[in-house]
Scaffold this active site. Structure first.
Site, PDB file in Angstrom:
ATOM      1  N   LYS A 186      27.635  55.921 -16.693  1.00 51.81           N
ATOM      2  CA  LYS A 186      29.106  55.328 -16.134  1.00 51.81           C
ATOM      3  C   LYS A 186      30.199  56.278 -16.443  1.00 51.81           C
ATOM      4  CE  LYS A 186      30.359  51.363 -17.345  1.00 51.81           C
ATOM      5  NZ  LYS A 186      31.046  51.490 -16.378  1.00 51.81           N
ATOM      6  N   GLU A 196      35.593  51.697 -21.386  1.00 50.97           N
ATOM      7  CA  GLU A 196      34.614  50.836 -20.878  1.00 50.97           C
ATOM      8  C   GLU A 196      33.411  50.754 -21.901  1.00 50.97           C
ATOM      9  OE1 GLU A 196      34.307  51.695 -16.166  1.00 50.97           O
ATOM     10  OE2 GLU A 196      33.181  52.981 -17.144  1.00 50.97           O
TER      11      GLU A 196
HETATM   12  C1  5RP Z   1      34.202  53.791 -13.877  1.00 48.28           C
HETATM   13  C2  5RP Z   1      32.981  53.495 -13.723  1.00 48.28           C
HETATM   14  C3  5RP Z   1      32.291  52.518 -12.786  1.00 48.28           C
HETATM   15  O1  5RP Z   1      32.049  51.336 -13.253  1.00 48.28           O
HETATM   16  C4  5RP Z   1      31.203  53.440 -12.154  1.00 48.28           C
HETATM   17  O2  5RP Z   1      31.705  54.653 -11.541  1.00 48.28           O
HETATM   18  C5  5RP Z   1      30.717  52.561 -10.676  1.00 48.28           C
HETATM   19  O3  5RP Z   1      31.700  52.585  -9.832  1.00 48.28           O
HETATM   20  P1  5RP Z   1      31.508  52.018  -8.608  1.00 48.28           P
HETATM   21  O4  5RP Z   1      31.192  50.551  -8.478  1.00 48.28           O
HETATM   22  O5  5RP Z   1      32.717  52.199  -7.650  1.00 48.28           O
HETATM   23  O6  5RP Z   1      30.415  52.906  -7.814  1.00 48.28           O
HETATM   24  O7  5RP Z   1      32.008  53.837 -14.693  1.00 48.28           O
HETATM   25  O8  5RP Z   1      34.376  54.775 -14.962  1.00 48.28           O
END
Ligand code: 5RP
Length: 228
Positions: A97, A106
């Site tokens: 992530k 997160e």
């Molecule tokens: C942000 C994250 C997001 O959850 C991850 O990048 C997925 O994003 P998306 O649903 O736009 O593909 O970790 O820090």
């Protein structure tokens, strides 16, 4: 795919009175919107939310979802459930992530939650984490170069994340830099999750391996699969 998946997780998992961690990104934002919608319809009441980024704060404010921090008395340091997106998910439901740069909050929010769910489309499913999508590392600005050198000694190819529509690097919500790292040979994400944080100046990394999320996967043919 993203909208269907984000909504489905909200429908399936969120009930009135929950203390919720709300994730970041283009999939998790649909979960936030749907929670806002259900609240507006009177179908969800008493939600208390902890957001993971400015993006999530702004969306919650639009929908009137009450916001707190983990330290608020109304939250008391633990959450019933967090729903978030992911950049990669492997067969064990380990994740990478931080593509949206929000990995620090997160992870804090995820690890303070009793239940954890990931919303992702099928393009996020991989065999080996850390090969195609880079693993983000949040590092304090003063430690940039020694941290890069330490990561290279671990075999990573390191890129400082550059901002778009602003000159220079991305600055996170916590005033730090992001180093995106890739490995050419297979790595053990569970070992690396601990190992990377031992580098001085590294605040957090984007491997999420200590949780057992329920993963909602949206497919291009319109179907949804849930992987325990
Ligand atoms: C942000 C994250 C997001 O959850 C991850 O990048 C997925 O994003 P998306 O649903 O736009 O593909 O970790 O820090």
């Amino acid at each position: 795919m993203k909208e269907m998946t984000g909504k489905a997780a909200a429908e399936a998992l969120v009930t009135s009175g929950m203390k919720l961690g709300l994730g970041t990104g283009s999939t998790a934002i649909h979960t936030v919107r749907h929670i806002g919608f259900l609240q507006r319809e009177g179908k969800l009441k008493g939600i208390r939310a902890v957001p993971t980024s400015f993006q999530t704060v702004i969306e919650c404010e639009k929908w009137g979802i009450p916001l707190y921090t983990l330290n608020s008395r109304e939250i008391g340091g633990t959450l019933d459930l967090t729903i978030d997106g992911a950049d990669e998910v492997d067969g064990r439901n380990y994740c990478v992530k931080g593509g949206g740069g929000a990995l620090l909050l997160e992870k804090i929010v995820a690890y303070a939650s009793v239940a954890y769910a990931i919303v992702a489309d099928e393009t996020k499913l991989v065999e080996q984490l850390g090969h195609s999508f880079p693993v983000p590392i949040e590092v304090v600005p003063e430690a940039r170069l020694p941290a890069i050198q330490a990561l290279e000694r671990l075999g990573a190819v390191v890129t400082l994340r550059e901002a778009v529509r602003k000159a220079g690097p991305v600055i996170t919500e916590h005033g730090n830099l992001l180093l995106d790292i890739r490995f050419s040979s297979p790595v053990d994400p569970a070992v690396l999750e601990g190992e990377l944080n031992r580098i001085p100046g590294v605040v957090e990394n984007g491997f999420f391996t200590r949780l057992r999320p329920r993963v909602f996967i949206g497919h291009a043919d319109g179907t949804l699969k849930i992987r325990e």
